[in-house]
Design an enzyme around this catalytic site. Sequence first.
Site, PDB file in Angstrom:
ATOM      1  N   ASN A  48     -30.534 -34.191 -13.028  1.00  0.00           N
ATOM      2  CA  ASN A  48     -31.283 -33.110 -12.376  1.00  0.00           C
ATOM      3  C   ASN A  48     -30.428 -31.855 -12.192  1.00  0.00           C
ATOM      4  OD1 ASN A  48     -33.571 -34.841 -11.968  1.00  0.00           O
ATOM      5  ND2 ASN A  48     -32.447 -35.797 -10.298  1.00  0.00           N
ATOM      6  N   HIS A 134     -42.122 -38.751  -2.750  1.00  0.00           N
ATOM      7  CA  HIS A 134     -40.853 -39.465  -2.923  1.00  0.00           C
ATOM      8  C   HIS A 134     -40.653 -40.550  -1.848  1.00  0.00           C
ATOM      9  CE1 HIS A 134     -36.331 -39.667  -2.935  1.00  0.00           C
ATOM     10  NE2 HIS A 134     -36.522 -39.501  -4.224  1.00  0.00           N
ATOM     11  N   GLU A 177     -44.712 -32.572  -1.914  1.00  0.00           N
ATOM     12  CA  GLU A 177     -43.624 -31.975  -2.688  1.00  0.00           C
ATOM     13  C   GLU A 177     -44.197 -30.739  -3.374  1.00  0.00           C
ATOM     14  OE1 GLU A 177     -41.712 -34.807  -5.344  1.00  0.00           O
ATOM     15  OE2 GLU A 177     -42.025 -36.412  -3.905  1.00  0.00           O
ATOM     16  N   SER A 181     -41.458 -35.173  -8.529  1.00  0.00           N
ATOM     17  CA  SER A 181     -40.254 -35.616  -9.230  1.00  0.00           C
ATOM     18  C   SER A 181     -40.525 -36.435 -10.484  1.00  0.00           C
ATOM     19  CB  SER A 181     -39.360 -36.398  -8.275  1.00  0.00           C
ATOM     20  OG  SER A 181     -40.062 -37.493  -7.735  1.00  0.00           O
ATOM     21  N   ASP A 206     -41.480 -30.425   0.395  1.00  0.00           N
ATOM     22  CA  ASP A 206     -40.200 -30.861  -0.165  1.00  0.00           C
ATOM     23  C   ASP A 206     -39.999 -30.142  -1.504  1.00  0.00           C
ATOM     24  OD1 ASP A 206     -38.272 -32.273  -1.675  1.00  0.00           O
ATOM     25  OD2 ASP A 206     -38.724 -34.179  -0.700  1.00  0.00           O
ATOM     26  N   HIS A 209     -37.114 -30.374  -6.352  1.00  0.00           N
ATOM     27  CA  HIS A 209     -37.040 -30.034  -7.779  1.00  0.00           C
ATOM     28  C   HIS A 209     -37.420 -28.593  -8.075  1.00  0.00           C
ATOM     29  CE1 HIS A 209     -36.176 -34.141  -9.009  1.00  0.00           C
ATOM     30  NE2 HIS A 209     -36.941 -34.480  -7.985  1.00  0.00           N
ATOM     31  N   LYS A 240     -29.588 -31.250  -6.794  1.00  0.00           N
ATOM     32  CA  LYS A 240     -30.284 -31.163  -8.081  1.00  0.00           C
ATOM     33  C   LYS A 240     -29.937 -29.835  -8.742  1.00  0.00           C
ATOM     34  CE  LYS A 240     -33.115 -34.903  -6.798  1.00  0.00           C
ATOM     35  NZ  LYS A 240     -34.048 -35.387  -5.800  1.00  0.00           N
TER      36      LYS A 240
HETATM   37  C1  PLP Z   1     -34.069 -36.513  -4.914  1.00  0.00           C
HETATM   38  C2  PLP Z   1     -35.147 -36.308  -3.924  1.00  0.00           C
HETATM   39  C3  PLP Z   1     -34.914 -36.474  -2.554  1.00  0.00           C
HETATM   40  C4  PLP Z   1     -33.626 -37.042  -2.033  1.00  0.00           C
HETATM   41  O1  PLP Z   1     -32.585 -36.125  -2.098  1.00  0.00           O
HETATM   42  P1  PLP Z   1     -31.075 -36.657  -2.157  1.00  0.00           P
HETATM   43  O2  PLP Z   1     -30.268 -35.454  -1.826  1.00  0.00           O
HETATM   44  O3  PLP Z   1     -30.870 -37.178  -3.532  1.00  0.00           O
HETATM   45  O4  PLP Z   1     -30.957 -37.729  -1.116  1.00  0.00           O
HETATM   46  C5  PLP Z   1     -35.935 -36.167  -1.684  1.00  0.00           C
HETATM   47  N1  PLP Z   1     -37.129 -35.725  -2.122  1.00  0.00           N
HETATM   48  C6  PLP Z   1     -37.403 -35.585  -3.439  1.00  0.00           C
HETATM   49  C7  PLP Z   1     -38.739 -35.112  -3.872  1.00  0.00           C
HETATM   50  C8  PLP Z   1     -36.423 -35.878  -4.379  1.00  0.00           C
HETATM   51  O5  PLP Z   1     -36.705 -35.770  -5.680  1.00  0.00           O
END
Ligand code: PLP
Length: 388
Positions: A48, A134, A177, A181, A206, A209, A240
């Site tokens: 990512n 997620h 989100e 993801s 969230d 990405h 990411k």
């Molecule tokens: C990767 C991810 C997380 C977690 O983040 P980390 O920093 O890897 O713990 C949370 N929400 C989504 C949508 C993700 O893709």
Amino acid sequence: MERIARWLLERRNKGVLRELVPVERLGGGRLRLSGNKDSLPLWDFSSNDYLALAEHPDVILQSRNFLENFGTGSGAARLMSGDLTLHHLLEEEVARLKGCESALVFGSGYLANIGIIPALVGRGDVIFSDRLNHASIYDGCQLSGAKFHRFRHNDPSHLEELLRRQRGKGQALIVVESIYSMDGDRAPLKELVALKERYDALLMVDEAHATGVFGASGGGVVEEDGVTGQVDVVMGTFGKALGSYGAYGAASREMISYLVNRARSFVYSTALPPAVIGASLGALSVVKNEPDRRSNLKRKAAYFKECLKEHGITEDFGPSQIVPVLVGDSSRAMQVAKMLRSAALYVTAVRPPTVPEGTARLRFSITLHHPDDVLRNTAAQVARALKS
Ligand SMILES: *Cc1c(COP(=O)(O)O)cnc(C)c1O
């Protein structure tokens, strides 16, 4: 112990036991599977690190400076003596990027989600969560003790139906989100904002990405859709597109003061170390100063989708740098991933329970490391593997 051995054996027999596969990063978007010195370098389509910032010289330099000036560890939680000036510097930069009054840094995205959600809602309250959210969001919801409803993926009319029937008298929270993801598709944020206002709910988005990738200045889909002031908490990660580690929540000053007191994964965990904060700050300046990275990534993702289409793979790939190629059957997806590996391409097969039954897929994560000719050849290899 017998129970554990039995569990492992069952999983192994069903072919669904997950195991760690160490890799050696070769730089420039390539890796080698360790323990096999003769194996070819593979193009990595599962990272990512979209903007290739984990190897950017400015990001490394700032991380190294902070490491040398401030040491390896922060020594304590923020509310003890771990609250360094540099954490505040990073929070100011994040707040600026997200167009919010304030921001708070968390140890990781997982910790942010399991800290923020239970701070916002509890027993007597209710959460409405997109079905494809997620696992960290799901765990945050479970931990909160609030009643919990999942609405059909990206379906505001199903959400509204649930709000109408299940809103209740307590606090309500809608959580989504912005870029999903596993599917790479995008939430209808404007419609969600309208619903949160109509039903007097909080909205949390969230942007794991989307941060650094979407929005005119890299502020995410919230910026691109112009809904910054209407989202109660925007969460995102540094691990990411920003090539570092950790996460943030961005919100009003009042909301951040509240989270400092109530988000237990923030209160009871050691502050992120200086080198990590340095890398995140370095990455935020690159995001600000090198907007071409964003447009280049968009162009590369579009090019890859175009190449897949030319080879007759014509599904809806969505609008982002995450490109899902549907295979359907789990073992078939594993087989196709394995074939691609022998063509020097490393791509993850995503299978249930991570995605719904019957929708096993290859998840291509496009990054600035991928040259155009590699993208073109990859599309050809995917088409060949799917036909075989
Ligand atoms: C990767 C991810 C997380 C977690 O983040 P980390 O920093 O890897 O713990 C949370 N929400 C989504 C949508 C993700 O893709």
